[in-house]
Write a protein that holds these residues in place. Structure first.
Motif, PDB file in Angstrom:
ATOM      1  N   PHE A  18      37.482  36.318  45.972  1.00  0.00           N
ATOM      2  CA  PHE A  18      38.118  35.093  46.461  1.00  0.00           C
ATOM      3  C   PHE A  18      37.402  34.486  47.670  1.00  0.00           C
ATOM      4  O   PHE A  18      37.912  33.556  48.293  1.00  0.00           O
ATOM      5  CB  PHE A  18      39.582  35.345  46.834  1.00  0.00           C
ATOM      6  N   ASN A  58      38.399  42.325  51.930  1.00  0.00           N
ATOM      7  CA  ASN A  58      39.406  42.191  50.875  1.00  0.00           C
ATOM      8  C   ASN A  58      39.166  40.954  50.014  1.00  0.00           C
ATOM      9  O   ASN A  58      39.318  41.003  48.789  1.00  0.00           O
ATOM     10  CB  ASN A  58      40.813  42.164  51.478  1.00  0.00           C
ATOM     11  N   LEU A  59      38.758  39.860  50.631  1.00  0.00           N
ATOM     12  CA  LEU A  59      38.444  38.645  49.869  1.00  0.00           C
ATOM     13  C   LEU A  59      37.264  38.883  48.934  1.00  0.00           C
ATOM     14  O   LEU A  59      37.287  38.477  47.768  1.00  0.00           O
ATOM     15  CB  LEU A  59      38.148  37.471  50.810  1.00  0.00           C
ATOM     16  N   ILE A  87      45.908  36.436  50.040  1.00  0.00           N
ATOM     17  CA  ILE A  87      45.231  36.901  48.826  1.00  0.00           C
ATOM     18  C   ILE A  87      46.207  36.917  47.653  1.00  0.00           C
ATOM     19  O   ILE A  87      45.865  36.531  46.534  1.00  0.00           O
ATOM     20  CB  ILE A  87      44.575  38.282  49.064  1.00  0.00           C
ATOM     21  N   SER A 141      45.755  34.941  44.167  1.00  0.00           N
ATOM     22  CA  SER A 141      45.863  35.637  42.891  1.00  0.00           C
ATOM     23  C   SER A 141      46.885  34.958  41.978  1.00  0.00           C
ATOM     24  O   SER A 141      46.733  34.944  40.763  1.00  0.00           O
ATOM     25  CB  SER A 141      46.261  37.100  43.116  1.00  0.00           C
ATOM     26  N   CYS A 181      38.204  41.028  45.970  1.00  0.00           N
ATOM     27  CA  CYS A 181      39.007  40.286  44.994  1.00  0.00           C
ATOM     28  C   CYS A 181      38.269  39.072  44.420  1.00  0.00           C
ATOM     29  O   CYS A 181      38.843  38.323  43.624  1.00  0.00           O
ATOM     30  CB  CYS A 181      40.312  39.829  45.639  1.00  0.00           C
TER      31      CYS A 181
END
Length: 182
Positions: free
Chosen positions: A89, A83-84, A57, A61, A87
Motif C-alpha cells: 500500500f 507495514n505499508l 491500513i 484494505s 501490504c
C-alpha cells in the motif's frame, strides 16, 4: 495484530516496540469498521495518531483510495512504512513524522479534506475536543464524512460539535469509541 478484512485480509502487521504506542486491538478494529464501513468505494482517509498504521491500513484494505498517516514517534513512522510496504500500500499512502497540531495546520494549508479520520491519541495527551473543532472549522472532514475517536473509558465526548453529530459510542474494555458524522 493483523488486517481483519478486504484485499489484505489476514496479513500480520508489525507493532511498535516498547509501551509508547497502544495499538487498537483486532476486536476493537473490527467493531469500528462494522460501524463505519465495512467496505469503501474509494475515498481519502487520515490516520492522525497512526502508531502502527493499523487503522489506516485496514481502511485501504477495505477499499479506501489513499490515507495520510501521521505520528510523532520515529519508531512508529518506520513501522508504518514497513507495514505499508508489506501490504503493498506504499503507493496509496503518505507518511509524515509530526505532532497532531502541526499536521492539522499543514493539511489546512494544503486544503485537504477527508472522508474518514481516525483520532487515537495517547490517553494521557488527549485534546480530542480541540482537534475535532479544528477539523470541522477548517473543513478537513467532507460532508457525510466520519471521524472515529478512541479515548479512555472516562472521557466525556460531546454529542454535537458544530456540524458534527455523534452517531455511535461504544465501550470495549478500557477503550471508548466515539463516531461522528459531518
Amino acid at each position: 495484530m493483523r488486517v481483519i478484512s478486504g484485499l489484505k485480509k489476514g496479513l500480520s502487521l508489525k507493532a511498535v516496540p516498547g509501551s509508547s504506542t497502544r495499538p487498537t486491538t483486532d476486536k476493537v478494529k473490527e467493531a469500528i469498521f462494522n460501524i463505519v464501513g465495512p467496505y469503501f468505494d474509494g475515498g481519502s482517509g487520515l490516520d492522525l495518531y497512526a502508531g502502527t498504521g493499523g487503522l489506516g491500513i485496514e481502511a485501504l484494505s477495505r477499499g479506501m483510495d489513499n490515507v495520510i498517516f501521521v505520528d510523532q514517534n520515529k519508531k512508529a513512522i518506520s513501522i508504518i512504512k514497513d507495514n505499508l510496504q508489506h501490504c503493498s500500500f506504499s503507493e496509496n499512502a503518505e507518511v509524515y513524522r509530526n505532532d497532531a497540531n502541526r499536521a492539522l495546520k499543514a493539511l489546512i494549508k494544503r486544503e485537504r479534506s477527508f472522508d474518514l479520520i481516525f483520532l487515537d491519541p495517547p490517553y494521557a495527551q488527549q485534546q480530542l475536543a480541540n482537534e475535532l473543532s479544528i477539523i470541522v472549522d477548517f473543513h478537513l472532514i467532507r460532508e457525510n464524512g466520519m471521524i472515529v475517536c478512541e479515548s479512555g473509558l472516562g472521557t466525556t465526548m460531546p454529542e454535537h460539535l458544530s456540524t458534527l453529530e455523534r452517531v455511535r459510542q461504544e465501550a470495549y474494555g478500557d477503550t471508548l469509541i466515539t463516531i461522528y458524522r459531518n
